[in-house]
Write a protein that holds these residues in place. Structure first.
Motif: not given
Length: 387
Positions: A7-9, A12-16, A19-26
């Motif tokens: 879901i995190i990936e 990341a794709h949807e919000k442009n 992936k690293e920033h999305a994982l940091d947010a998670f």
């Protein structure tokens, strides 16, 4: 929760965002959620296994000396402050009761199972994840546009508010062109396409993340010249300085290291096509192009054109220039409402003082004409050949 990393990936794709920033947010969302479910003095760390696509949250307790100040933390404000035990540290003597081999600096880790806290944990995690993903989006946009500061942006006018601020849509963000950053006499309406210089990227409680634009900065003139003159864009001709009184007049100093290139001719273009294109974008602003000189006397004299100076005395330390000029040239040197001398001073960085002297400045005769005349009329040098 088993598919949370997938879901995190997808987020990341949807919000442009990366992936690293999305994982940091998670990770931050997990840590903040765990703290809300336990204690704000607790310390947590998150590990993610990309191969198995699983994650783990651990509560971390560090062993410190018995008299370490970190064992207690202050809570409350002002007169209501009090000290409580910190969940992030444990004294050495207390740690020895669990394991005699523990030493100062060792860390005790206990896995924190988020699923055991039910719907409360899920709701908190959702809110935290939403918040931190949005912060990462804004951070990425901030970095993206911060690299474009000083460049010309093209946008579409969205609206003009009651304070005459022009709101412009530029990519994913909105730009604001305030009245003081707009050329006098300019008016825009919804749907207009405009070009402006990006001054800086800012965050405001009212507007959020936005771009501040300007059309009055000398840098905007320089950027427009670079877009119209290939020699400037390529670095063959360099803009040394520029000065503007927006919407009225501007002076720009140019130089080149290549002997076969005329910097003024390159900037003006054939029949003035290049300079006229820039002037039209600047609401008809008159633009004077002068050739830069490292000699202050020459540079100040050129900056005062179209006035012709008789002599000049420069004090480099005081950044002051005293220019001797005849009465018939004084009005040209000053310009309408003092605009010419003001621009010359802004361009050179010198305070210019005019000293009127007696006389009239005559038009200079082209030396080539007198030389040619002398060549064709004076034949005395040939007399000896016919003796």
């Amino acid at each position: 929760m088993e598919k949370i990393l997938d879901i995190i990936e997808a987020i990341a794709h949807e919000k442009n965002i990366s992936k690293e920033h999305a994982l940091d947010a998670f990770k931050e969302a997990l840590i903040n959620t765990a703290k809300k479910l336990t204690s704000f003095t607790s310390t947590f760390e998150v590990t993610i296994n990309n191969d198995t696509k699983t994650y783990s949250v651990y509560k971390v307790i560090t062993v410190v000396a018995d008299d370490d100040e970190q064992l207690f933390v202050e809570v409350g404000k002002d007169d209501n402050k009090q000290k409580i035990e910190s969940d992030s540290f444990i004294s050495l003597s207390e740690a020895k009761e669990f394991d005699d081999s523990l030493e100062l600096g060792d860390q005790l880790k206990e896995e924190f199972i988020l699923e055991e806290h039910g719907r409360t944990a899920s709701a908190n995690l959702f809110r935290e994840l939403e918040y931190h993903v949005q912060r990462r989006i804004e951070q990425d946009l901030f970095e993206k546009y911060r690299e474009k500061v000083g460049t010309v942006m093209l946008g579409t006018v969205n609206r003009v508010d009651a304070e005459e601020n022009t709101h412009v849509e530029i990519g994913e963000l909105k730009g604001i062109l305030t009245q003081r950053n707009r050329i006098k006499g300019e008016k825009f309406k919804r749907g207009d396409s405009i070009r402006a210089l990006l001054r800086y990227v800012s965050v405001d409680p009212e507007y959020g993340l936005f771009l501040e634009l300007t059309r009055t900065s000398p840098k905007f003139l320089e950027a427009l010249m670079a877009s119209e003159v290939p020699e400037i864009d390529d670095g063959v001709v360099e803009i040394v300085a520029a000065a503007r009184i927006p919407g009225e007049r501007a002076k720009i100093a140019l130089k080149t290291e290549q002997m076969n290139v005329d910097p003024i001719g390159a900037a003006v273009g054939v029949k003035g096509v290049r300079i006229n294109a820039v002037s039209e974008e600047l609401n008809g602003e008159n633009i004077d192009c002068i050739e830069f000189s490292p000699i202050p006397e020459v540079f100040v004299t050129r900056a005062l054109s179209p006035a012709i100076s008789q002599s000049i005395k420069v004090d480099a330390d005081e950044k002051k220039a005293v220019v001797n000029i005849t009465g018939d040239q004084k009005a040209k040197a000053i310009g309408k409402s003092g605009i010419n001398i003001r621009l010359a001073s802004m361009l050179t960085g010198y305070t210019i003082e005019l000293n009127e002297i007696e006389g009239v400045t005559e038009r200079q005769v082209d030396s080539s004409e007198t030389t040619e005349a002398a060549k064709t009329t004076d034949t005395s040098a040939l007399e000896d050949l016919f003796k």
